[in-house]
Design a protein around this motif. Structure first.
Motif, PDB file in Angstrom:
ATOM      1  N   LYS A  92       0.803  -1.220   0.000  1.00  0.00           N
ATOM      2  CA  LYS A  92       0.000   0.000   0.000  1.00  0.00           C
ATOM      3  C   LYS A  92       0.836   1.269   0.000  1.00  0.00           C
ATOM      4  N   LYS A  93       2.123   1.166   0.287  1.00  0.00           N
ATOM      5  CA  LYS A  93       3.005   2.340   0.290  1.00  0.00           C
ATOM      6  C   LYS A  93       3.580   2.655  -1.093  1.00  0.00           C
ATOM      7  N   ILE A  94       3.534   1.689  -2.012  1.00  0.00           N
ATOM      8  CA  ILE A  94       4.107   1.899  -3.340  1.00  0.00           C
ATOM      9  C   ILE A  94       3.158   2.755  -4.170  1.00  0.00           C
ATOM     10  N   VAL A  95       3.712   3.803  -4.739  1.00  0.00           N
ATOM     11  CA  VAL A  95       2.919   4.760  -5.495  1.00  0.00           C
ATOM     12  C   VAL A  95       3.041   4.522  -7.002  1.00  0.00           C
ATOM     13  N   ILE A 109      12.529   1.193 -11.017  1.00  0.00           N
ATOM     14  CA  ILE A 109      12.411   2.396 -10.199  1.00  0.00           C
ATOM     15  C   ILE A 109      11.078   2.337  -9.478  1.00  0.00           C
ATOM     16  N   ILE A 110      11.151   2.382  -8.155  1.00  0.00           N
ATOM     17  CA  ILE A 110       9.957   2.306  -7.325  1.00  0.00           C
ATOM     18  C   ILE A 110       9.817   3.613  -6.557  1.00  0.00           C
ATOM     19  N   LEU A 111       8.679   4.248  -6.716  1.00  0.00           N
ATOM     20  CA  LEU A 111       8.355   5.435  -5.940  1.00  0.00           C
ATOM     21  C   LEU A 111       7.396   5.001  -4.835  1.00  0.00           C
ATOM     22  N   PHE A 112       7.718   5.347  -3.607  1.00  0.00           N
ATOM     23  CA  PHE A 112       6.882   4.942  -2.482  1.00  0.00           C
ATOM     24  C   PHE A 112       6.789   6.081  -1.486  1.00  0.00           C
ATOM     25  N   SER A 113       5.748   6.038  -0.689  1.00  0.00           N
ATOM     26  CA  SER A 113       5.554   7.085   0.315  1.00  0.00           C
ATOM     27  C   SER A 113       6.020   6.569   1.674  1.00  0.00           C
ATOM     28  N   ASN A 114       6.722   7.441   2.398  1.00  0.00           N
ATOM     29  CA  ASN A 114       7.159   7.052   3.741  1.00  0.00           C
ATOM     30  C   ASN A 114       6.097   7.435   4.752  1.00  0.00           C
ATOM     31  N   SER A 115       6.398   7.279   6.016  1.00  0.00           N
ATOM     32  CA  SER A 115       5.394   7.504   7.065  1.00  0.00           C
ATOM     33  C   SER A 115       4.947   8.961   7.147  1.00  0.00           C
ATOM     34  N   SER A 116       5.786   9.906   6.708  1.00  0.00           N
ATOM     35  CA  SER A 116       5.392  11.311   6.762  1.00  0.00           C
ATOM     36  C   SER A 116       4.661  11.755   5.500  1.00  0.00           C
ATOM     37  N   GLY A 117       4.495  10.853   4.544  1.00  0.00           N
ATOM     38  CA  GLY A 117       3.770  11.171   3.328  1.00  0.00           C
ATOM     39  C   GLY A 117       4.659  11.644   2.188  1.00  0.00           C
ATOM     40  N   LYS A 118       5.940  11.761   2.425  1.00  0.00           N
ATOM     41  CA  LYS A 118       6.882  12.198   1.388  1.00  0.00           C
ATOM     42  C   LYS A 118       7.154  11.035   0.430  1.00  0.00           C
ATOM     43  N   VAL A 119       7.200  11.324  -0.864  1.00  0.00           N
ATOM     44  CA  VAL A 119       7.443  10.294  -1.864  1.00  0.00           C
ATOM     45  C   VAL A 119       8.948  10.132  -2.064  1.00  0.00           C
TER      46      VAL A 119
END
Length: 155
Positions: A92-95, A109-119
């Motif tokens: 669910k974190k992978i954007v 290349i994987i873009l994902f969101s961390n706990s603070s919402g930053k990609v």
């Protein structure tokens, strides 16, 4: 789903070791028979096989999707099976994902969101995977991406 290239890498490394052994045996026979001019050619060929083996087929790539967590591991064939996670992330974190080809390398290349919402962005070297493995990997991750409210994939 699990994807790995362990059998293919082991096969290629085994073939390269046999070719190297044959080349070294040929060098020793040629030296014994006194054909010193051909030794250089066989030595250069053995060196090129070594360099090719070192650069091309040395990394084993493992991908596993357990339904909740995506895990990608990469390690050298010689490392006695010591596996180091390159990437572990809840699905669910992978954007977004994409495959990028550079001169002699391929990257997932994987873009994902961390706990603070930053990609954040992570480049994973998949050069040593076949085209079929790359396609399966991309399709499996893309099928499990979180959908937007409109129902379309965020790719």
């Amino acid at each position: 789903m699990k994807i790995n290239n362990k059998k293919r890498v082991s096969y290629h490394v085994g073939v390269q070791l046999v070719v190297l052994a044959l080349l070294l045996l040929s060098i020793s026979v040629l030296r014994y028979l006194g054909y010193t001019y051909f030794i250089g050619i066989f030595f250069l060929t053995a060196f090129l096989v070594l360099v090719y083996g070192f650069l091309k087929n040395q990394f084993i790539f493992e991908y596993e999707n357990s339904g909740q967590v995506i895990s990608i591991k990469s390690y050298r064939w010689i490392s006695s099976g010591k596996k180091f996670p390159v990437f572990e992330m809840p699905q669910k974190k992978i954007v977004r994902i994409e495959i990028q080809e550079r001169t002699f390398r391929k990257y997932l290349i994987i873009l994902f969101s961390n706990s603070s919402g930053k990609v954040l962005r992570r480049n994973i070297d998949i050069t040593f995977c076949s085209e079929d493995e790359i396609q399966l990997l991309f399709e499996d991750i893309a099928n499990n991406l979180v959908k937007e409210k409109s129902g379309t994939y965020f790719l």
